[in-house]
Scaffold this active site. Structure first.
Site, PDB file in Angstrom:
ATOM      1  N   PRO A 160      44.275  23.562  78.549  1.00  0.00           N
ATOM      2  CG  PRO A 160      44.075  22.336  76.510  1.00  0.00           C
ATOM      3  CD  PRO A 160      43.476  23.579  77.631  1.00  0.00           C
ATOM      4  CB  CYS A 161      47.160  26.913  76.546  1.00  0.00           C
ATOM      5  SG  CYS A 161      47.637  25.267  75.219  1.00  0.00           S
ATOM      6  CG  PHE A 162      45.655  30.694  79.063  1.00  0.00           C
ATOM      7  CD1 PHE A 162      46.786  30.546  78.022  1.00  0.00           C
ATOM      8  CD2 PHE A 162      44.456  31.194  78.658  1.00  0.00           C
ATOM      9  CE1 PHE A 162      47.172  31.990  76.905  1.00  0.00           C
ATOM     10  CE2 PHE A 162      44.142  31.841  77.599  1.00  0.00           C
ATOM     11  CZ  PHE A 162      45.555  32.582  76.730  1.00  0.00           C
ATOM     12  CG  ASP A 189      52.157  27.218  78.289  1.00  0.00           C
ATOM     13  OD1 ASP A 189      52.319  26.310  78.140  1.00  0.00           O
ATOM     14  OD2 ASP A 189      52.083  27.906  76.877  1.00  0.00           O
TER      15      ASP A 189
END
Ligand SMILES: NC(=O)c1ccc[n+]([C@@H]2O[C@H](COP(=O)([O-])OP(=O)(O)OC[C@H]3O[C@@H](n4cnc5c(N)ncnc54)[C@H](O)[C@@H]3O)[C@@H](O)[C@H]2O)c1
Length: 448
Positions: free
Chosen positions: A270-272, A275
């Site tokens: 859910p982040c890399f 972002d």
């Protein structure tokens, strides 16, 4: 020492862990969520979120943490508020402020009748410019008070990974603090000094620099991962070349460093991915090209396709047809110790193989229920890692869960081929009839 009282808005995957960590270090914490069921569960001593050590930490801090749906209660009875609501991605890659805006309005309204200075900390990942133009603006509008005089505002995003949120929260390499004045930054630094198990460094700057720093850091890491995977793709074409050895050696150079420089699968979660895409969206918004971030995203999207091709070659090599083999996939979550399958490379690989008509058996210690919602009847679900291994002619290890390391010769099908994307079997003594390929040892030109 821990005399400040803290409120945490948004008791989700990051917020509840943060609240529990502060509370476990002696802070009195009030958590706020709009989900009253979640609030009730927390108040009755239950843990609504699957995360390593969260249940134990909640037990340890039960006298210091309570939850509520009431913002007035939380703002009036604490001096510092962390906002940790979700900021999901929009179609253009930027982050949605919807939950953040609702939360800011509720905090602003509660601040209206409060006479004491209150520090608002935005922890949710936001697009550059949000703290100043959305955060400060909404808080001043709704409270009728002045930022910097009546209340403080800090941007303090976290760099933590699901599956090790508690550990990462308590042992950060560094903490990023975007501030409008030194006093607010000092107050936050003090809280972390009382909370962290290690002695982290602090990166202090203004709001917008911190907002850019947060997404830049993840963008840099995705570039490093993609570099390692690109190198692996080239090495796969050259007999004798081992990309794992190459990356672990060049990583010894301190200008490069070993972390995240390891061929494996592409990055996910859910982040890399988001972002990186947000960084590109931000660059374009200010009139700059984001060639590097765009290319990293593109190359990463190619990784599942690459693995599918390797599987096809391995099946071809076995002189069997698709109908005669089972492809086993061990690990569906995007990383170990979490059930999260969002942007998971393993799921992408399985979907590509389903489309090619392969028979597939899958197993994951935590994410089978979530995976069923995505993969449906397209695959067979094993009830254990050993069952998955036993039925697989070609076995892919796609997520390096610790329990997969326990698999040995007796658990494998005779004549099976293992593609160990994380090399967790490296050094294991396998029967001569088992073909083993670590990710750094794949040879495309060897295929028939
Ligand atoms: N989860 C991670 O690993 C991680 C890592 C780094 C940064 N972040 C960032 O932290 C933020 C939160 O992520 P998450 O994964 O914890 O999200 P999440 O979806 O797990 O949790 C969000 C919580 O906020 C609650 N909520 C929504 N609107 C609310 C409101 N108006 N008032 C009070 N509560 C409200 C929801 O009910 C939910 O419990 C995001 O911006 C994310 O990018 C998360």
């Amino acid at each position: 020492m821990n005399n400040k009282k803290i409120s945490v808005i948004g008791l989700g995957k990051l917020g509840l862990c943060s609240a529990a960590c502060f509370a476990s270090k002696g802070y009195k914490v009030i958590g706020v969520d709009i989900d009253s069921h979640r609030v009730d569960l927390i108040n009755s001593g239950q843990n609504p979120i699957l995360e390593t050590n969260l249940t134990e930490t909640l037990k340890k801090c039960k006298d210091n943490l309570r939850a509520t749906i009431d913002y007035n209660d939380a703002i009036n009875n604490t001096q510092v508020t962390f906002i940790v609501v979700a900021t999901p991605s929009e179609a253009d890659g930027s982050f949605s402020n919807q939950q953040l805006e609702e939360s800011l309005k509720a905090i602003g309204s509660a601040l209206k009748s409060k006479s004491d200075y209150h520090l608002v900390v935005i922890t949710s990942t936001v697009m550059p410019g949000t703290c100043e133009h959305v955060g400060k603006f909404i808080l001043e509008e709704t409270s009728g008070k002045k930022c910097g005089k009546d209340f403080g505002l800090v941007y303090n995003p976290e760099f933590i990974a699901l599956g090790s949120v508690i550990h990462d929260f308590l042992n950060p390499d560094f903490l990023l603090i975007g501030e409008i004045n030194k006093t607010d930054g000092d107050a936050l630094e003090e809280i972390y000094k009382n909370t962290c198990d290690n002695k982290p460094k602090f990166g202090r700057m203004n709001l917008v620099s911190a907002e850019i720093a947060k997404i830049s850091l993840n963008c840099y890491i995705t570039m490093k991962i993609t570099y390692a995977n690109s190198l692996a793709a080239i090495c796969e074409k050259i007999s004798g070349a081992d990309s794992q050895i190459i990356t672990s050696s060049i990583g010894m150079d301190t200008r490069i460093g070993k972390k995240y420089l390891k061929p494996g699968l592409g990055y996910g979660g859910p982040c890399f991915p988001r972002d990186n895409v947000a960084f590109a969206a931000f660059a374009k918004k200010v009139g700059e090209k984001a060639k590097l971030a765009d290319m990293v995203d593109e190359v990463n999207r190619d990784q599942a396709e690459r693995i599918k091709k390797i599987v096809k070659d391995l099946v071809k090599e076995s002189n069997k047809t698709k109908d005669e083999v089972f492809v086993g996939v061990l690990g569906l979550s995007y990383k170990p110790n979490t059930p999260v399958i969002e942007d998971s490379q393993a799921i992408d690989i399985v979907e590509l193989l389903i489309n090619e008509g392969y028979k597939i058996i899958v197993y994951d210690p935590q994410s089978l229920d979530l995976a069923r919602g995505v993969l449906g009847d397209g695959v067979k679900y094993a009830s254990s890692s050993k069952q998955c291994a036993k039925e697989a002619d070609v076995l892919l290890i796609t997520t390096p869960w610790d329990e997969f390391k326990e698999i040995d010769n007796t658990d494998l099908k005779e004549g099976a081929c293992i593609l160990d994307c994380w090399e967790i079997f490296k050094g294991k003594k396998l029967e001569a009839n088992i073909k083993y390929l670590g990710k750094g040892l794949v040879r495309i030109e060897d295929k028939g």
